[in-house]
Structure formats: structure tokens, C-alpha cells
Design a protein around this motif. Structure first.
Motif, PDB file in Angstrom:
ATOM      1  N   ALA A  91      14.619 -47.053  19.177  1.00 58.75           N
ATOM      2  CA  ALA A  91      15.158 -47.893  18.098  1.00 58.75           C
ATOM      3  C   ALA A  91      14.784 -47.375  16.719  1.00 58.75           C
ATOM      4  O   ALA A  91      15.430 -47.730  15.730  1.00 58.75           O
ATOM      5  CB  ALA A  91      14.666 -49.327  18.261  1.00 58.75           C
ATOM      6  N   ASP A  92      13.756 -46.529  16.655  1.00 56.71           N
ATOM      7  CA  ASP A  92      13.263 -46.061  15.354  1.00 56.71           C
ATOM      8  C   ASP A  92      13.726 -44.655  14.994  1.00 56.71           C
ATOM      9  O   ASP A  92      13.522 -44.212  13.863  1.00 56.71           O
ATOM     10  CB  ASP A  92      11.733 -46.080  15.346  1.00 56.71           C
ATOM     11  CG  ASP A  92      11.174 -47.471  15.564  1.00 56.71           C
ATOM     12  OD1 ASP A  92      10.059 -47.574  16.086  1.00 56.71           O
ATOM     13  OD2 ASP A  92      11.882 -48.451  15.223  1.00 56.71           O
ATOM     14  N   LEU A  93      14.336 -43.944  15.916  1.00 56.19           N
ATOM     15  CA  LEU A  93      14.611 -42.534  15.693  1.00 56.19           C
ATOM     16  C   LEU A  93      15.654 -42.270  14.614  1.00 56.19           C
ATOM     17  O   LEU A  93      15.718 -41.163  14.084  1.00 56.19           O
ATOM     18  CB  LEU A  93      15.041 -41.857  16.998  1.00 56.19           C
ATOM     19  CG  LEU A  93      13.941 -41.679  18.046  1.00 56.19           C
ATOM     20  CD1 LEU A  93      14.496 -41.002  19.287  1.00 56.19           C
ATOM     21  CD2 LEU A  93      12.774 -40.893  17.490  1.00 56.19           C
ATOM     22  N   TRP A  94      16.465 -43.264  14.278  1.00 50.76           N
ATOM     23  CA  TRP A  94      17.489 -43.033  13.261  1.00 50.76           C
ATOM     24  C   TRP A  94      16.854 -42.740  11.900  1.00 50.76           C
ATOM     25  O   TRP A  94      17.470 -42.117  11.042  1.00 50.76           O
ATOM     26  CB  TRP A  94      18.383 -44.267  13.141  1.00 50.76           C
ATOM     27  CG  TRP A  94      17.612 -45.462  12.656  1.00 50.76           C
ATOM     28  CD1 TRP A  94      16.949 -46.373  13.410  1.00 50.76           C
ATOM     29  CD2 TRP A  94      17.415 -45.842  11.287  1.00 50.76           C
ATOM     30  NE1 TRP A  94      16.345 -47.299  12.602  1.00 50.76           N
ATOM     31  CE2 TRP A  94      16.605 -47.010  11.301  1.00 50.76           C
ATOM     32  CE3 TRP A  94      17.824 -45.318  10.070  1.00 50.76           C
ATOM     33  CZ2 TRP A  94      16.216 -47.650  10.131  1.00 50.76           C
ATOM     34  CZ3 TRP A  94      17.442 -45.958   8.896  1.00 50.76           C
ATOM     35  CH2 TRP A  94      16.642 -47.105   8.935  1.00 50.76           C
ATOM     36  N   ASN A  95      15.619 -43.186  11.714  1.00 45.48           N
ATOM     37  CA  ASN A  95      14.970 -43.102  10.413  1.00 45.48           C
ATOM     38  C   ASN A  95      14.069 -41.867  10.336  1.00 45.48           C
ATOM     39  O   ASN A  95      12.894 -41.908  10.725  1.00 45.48           O
ATOM     40  CB  ASN A  95      14.141 -44.369  10.161  1.00 45.48           C
ATOM     41  CG  ASN A  95      13.486 -44.355   8.796  1.00 45.48           C
ATOM     42  OD1 ASN A  95      13.833 -43.546   7.930  1.00 45.48           O
ATOM     43  ND2 ASN A  95      12.533 -45.245   8.600  1.00 45.48           N
ATOM     44  N   SER A  96      14.595 -40.780   9.826  1.00 46.67           N
ATOM     45  CA  SER A  96      13.817 -39.537   9.762  1.00 46.67           C
ATOM     46  C   SER A  96      12.590 -39.665   8.869  1.00 46.67           C
ATOM     47  O   SER A  96      11.603 -38.955   9.047  1.00 46.67           O
ATOM     48  CB  SER A  96      14.703 -38.396   9.265  1.00 46.67           C
ATOM     49  OG  SER A  96      15.153 -38.650   7.956  1.00 46.67           O
ATOM     50  N   LYS A  97      12.618 -40.583   7.928  1.00 49.76           N
ATOM     51  CA  LYS A  97      11.497 -40.740   6.990  1.00 49.76           C
ATOM     52  C   LYS A  97      10.288 -41.397   7.657  1.00 49.76           C
ATOM     53  O   LYS A  97       9.206 -41.421   7.075  1.00 49.76           O
ATOM     54  CB  LYS A  97      11.933 -41.543   5.771  1.00 49.76           C
ATOM     55  CG  LYS A  97      12.988 -40.840   4.938  1.00 49.76           C
ATOM     56  CD  LYS A  97      13.358 -41.642   3.701  1.00 49.76           C
ATOM     57  CE  LYS A  97      14.380 -40.890   2.862  1.00 49.76           C
ATOM     58  NZ  LYS A  97      14.772 -41.658   1.650  1.00 49.76           N
ATOM     59  N   ALA A  98      10.453 -41.928   8.844  1.00 47.11           N
ATOM     60  CA  ALA A  98       9.341 -42.588   9.537  1.00 47.11           C
ATOM     61  C   ALA A  98       8.347 -41.583  10.097  1.00 47.11           C
ATOM     62  O   ALA A  98       7.216 -41.931  10.410  1.00 47.11           O
ATOM     63  CB  ALA A  98       9.876 -43.467  10.656  1.00 47.11           C
ATOM     64  N   PHE A  99       8.734 -40.316  10.203  1.00 49.72           N
ATOM     65  CA  PHE A  99       7.861 -39.300  10.789  1.00 49.72           C
ATOM     66  C   PHE A  99       7.026 -38.625   9.707  1.00 49.72           C
ATOM     67  O   PHE A  99       7.511 -38.333   8.626  1.00 49.72           O
ATOM     68  CB  PHE A  99       8.691 -38.241  11.516  1.00 49.72           C
ATOM     69  CG  PHE A  99       9.456 -38.780  12.683  1.00 49.72           C
ATOM     70  CD1 PHE A  99      10.811 -39.040  12.558  1.00 49.72           C
ATOM     71  CD2 PHE A  99       8.837 -39.024  13.883  1.00 49.72           C
ATOM     72  CE1 PHE A  99      11.530 -39.538  13.635  1.00 49.72           C
ATOM     73  CE2 PHE A  99       9.548 -39.520  14.962  1.00 49.72           C
ATOM     74  CZ  PHE A  99      10.891 -39.780  14.834  1.00 49.72           C
ATOM     75  N   THR A 100       5.756 -38.375  10.047  1.00 48.61           N
ATOM     76  CA  THR A 100       4.870 -37.684   9.114  1.00 48.61           C
ATOM     77  C   THR A 100       4.622 -36.244   9.530  1.00 48.61           C
ATOM     78  O   THR A 100       4.085 -35.459   8.754  1.00 48.61           O
ATOM     79  CB  THR A 100       3.520 -38.418   9.014  1.00 48.61           C
ATOM     80  OG1 THR A 100       2.942 -38.487  10.329  1.00 48.61           O
ATOM     81  CG2 THR A 100       3.716 -39.820   8.476  1.00 48.61           C
ATOM     82  N   SER A 101       4.998 -35.888  10.743  1.00 48.55           N
ATOM     83  CA  SER A 101       4.735 -34.548  11.254  1.00 48.55           C
ATOM     84  C   SER A 101       6.007 -33.970  11.844  1.00 48.55           C
ATOM     85  O   SER A 101       6.708 -34.635  12.606  1.00 48.55           O
ATOM     86  CB  SER A 101       3.629 -34.595  12.317  1.00 48.55           C
ATOM     87  OG  SER A 101       3.390 -33.301  12.832  1.00 48.55           O
ATOM     88  N   TRP A 102       6.266 -32.695  11.487  1.00 47.55           N
ATOM     89  CA  TRP A 102       7.447 -31.990  11.963  1.00 47.55           C
ATOM     90  C   TRP A 102       7.073 -30.578  12.404  1.00 47.55           C
ATOM     91  O   TRP A 102       6.105 -30.008  11.916  1.00 47.55           O
ATOM     92  CB  TRP A 102       8.490 -31.888  10.844  1.00 47.55           C
ATOM     93  CG  TRP A 102       9.047 -33.199  10.413  1.00 47.55           C
ATOM     94  CD1 TRP A 102       8.583 -34.002   9.414  1.00 47.55           C
ATOM     95  CD2 TRP A 102      10.177 -33.869  10.973  1.00 47.55           C
ATOM     96  NE1 TRP A 102       9.356 -35.123   9.331  1.00 47.55           N
ATOM     97  CE2 TRP A 102      10.337 -35.075  10.266  1.00 47.55           C
ATOM     98  CE3 TRP A 102      11.058 -33.568  12.011  1.00 47.55           C
ATOM     99  CZ2 TRP A 102      11.357 -35.985  10.556  1.00 47.55           C
ATOM    100  CZ3 TRP A 102      12.072 -34.469  12.301  1.00 47.55           C
ATOM    101  CH2 TRP A 102      12.209 -35.659  11.584  1.00 47.55           C
ATOM    102  N   GLY A 103       7.874 -30.046  13.303  1.00 49.26           N
ATOM    103  CA  GLY A 103       7.699 -28.648  13.680  1.00 49.26           C
ATOM    104  C   GLY A 103       8.352 -27.738  12.660  1.00 49.26           C
ATOM    105  O   GLY A 103       8.758 -28.183  11.583  1.00 49.26           O
ATOM    106  N   ARG A 104       8.470 -26.468  13.012  1.00 47.59           N
ATOM    107  CA  ARG A 104       9.054 -25.488  12.087  1.00 47.59           C
ATOM    108  C   ARG A 104      10.563 -25.576  12.036  1.00 47.59           C
ATOM    109  O   ARG A 104      11.187 -25.145  11.065  1.00 47.59           O
ATOM    110  CB  ARG A 104       8.657 -24.073  12.499  1.00 47.59           C
ATOM    111  CG  ARG A 104       7.178 -23.775  12.329  1.00 47.59           C
ATOM    112  CD  ARG A 104       6.892 -22.322  12.624  1.00 47.59           C
ATOM    113  NE  ARG A 104       5.512 -21.972  12.346  1.00 47.59           N
ATOM    114  CZ  ARG A 104       5.006 -20.758  12.473  1.00 47.59           C
ATOM    115  NH1 ARG A 104       5.774 -19.767  12.888  1.00 47.59           N
ATOM    116  NH2 ARG A 104       3.752 -20.519  12.192  1.00 47.59           N
ATOM    117  N   GLY A 105      11.166 -26.114  13.056  1.00 46.97           N
ATOM    118  CA  GLY A 105      12.616 -26.185  13.099  1.00 46.97           C
ATOM    119  C   GLY A 105      13.250 -24.857  13.468  1.00 46.97           C
ATOM    120  O   GLY A 105      12.573 -23.835  13.637  1.00 46.97           O
TER     121      GLY A 105
END
Length: 123
Positions: free
Chosen positions: A102-116
Motif C-alpha cells: 500500500a505504501d510503494l506508490w510513494n517513492s519519497k517514503a524510502f530513505t535508502s536506494w541502490g545504485r539503479g
């Protein structure tokens, strides 16, 4: 948080396709839904697609619905994004992340990301 690695990006011509992969060695991967996101140059990171636990449900942004397909393989701890009919506006760095569906639509909720992984679509 699950440590994820994205791969599969490339430079392609418009109208073609590619498959991105999101992988981890963390067995807790199966406890979470998985989302794919992208960030175009000069723009904010945006939601692309998500898949619930056990592949029970999927959702897509309006810009990719009908062209992209998200899937997961819990035996291999992977989540793939099949992209077809690519357009220049699909260009960007693509990321994956895990969380509550339910929360995944909001990219701003994440504080950690990979390199992509970089996807470039030429006109």
C-alpha cells in the motif's frame, strides 16, 4: 531493509524492449512487496510499478500501463520489470525497493536506494 541490486539497463532504440532485474541474497525479500521506480535527468524519482507478496496483485503508473510488466520469483529472490514499446520519455535510472504494498506508490517514503540501472531510449 533489504539490500537490492538492479541490472539490465542499456541504450536502445524507441519501440524496442528490455528486461530489468532486481536481485538480493536476503531471504526476507519474500516478506515484502516490491516496487520499481525511475528518475529522469532533472526530475524527481517516480513510481513505475509494484507487485504484492505472492504476486497477488500488481499496479502500474499510467505512463507505463500496458507496456511494462512486473513479476517476481521468490525462489530466486528477484523481481523483474519487462519493458516493451520503449519511448524516449522512459529514459532514466531505474531503481527497485521493498516495503508494504500500500505504501510503494510513494517513492519519497524510502530513505535508502541502490545504485539503479541506466535505461536510455533513443528516438
Amino acid at each position: 531493509q533489504v539490500t537490492l541490486t538492479e541490472s539490465g539497463g542499456a541504450v536502445v532504440a524507441a519501440g524496442t524492449g528490455m528486461r530489468l532485474s532486481c536481485r538480493t541474497r536476503d531471504r526476507t525479500f519474500t516478506r515484502y512487496a516490491v516496487g520499481w521506480y525511475r528518475q529522469a535527468p532533472g526530475k524527481e524519482r517516480e513510481f513505475v510499478a509494484a507487485i504484492a507478496r505472492y504476486s497477488e496483485d500488481t499496479k502500474y503508473s499510467s505512463s507505463v500501463r500496458g507496456r511494462f510488466t512486473i513479476s517476481r520469483d521468490d525462489a530466486r529472490y528477484t523481481a523483474d520489470l519487462e519493458m516493451n514499446d520503449l519511448r524516449p520519455e522512459d529514459t532514466g535510472v531505474y531503481f527497485c525497493n521493498t516495503g508494504a504494498y500500500a505504501d510503494l506508490w510513494n517513492s519519497k517514503a524510502f530513505t535508502s536506494w541502490g545504485r539503479g540501472t541506466q535505461v536510455t531510449v533513443s528516438a
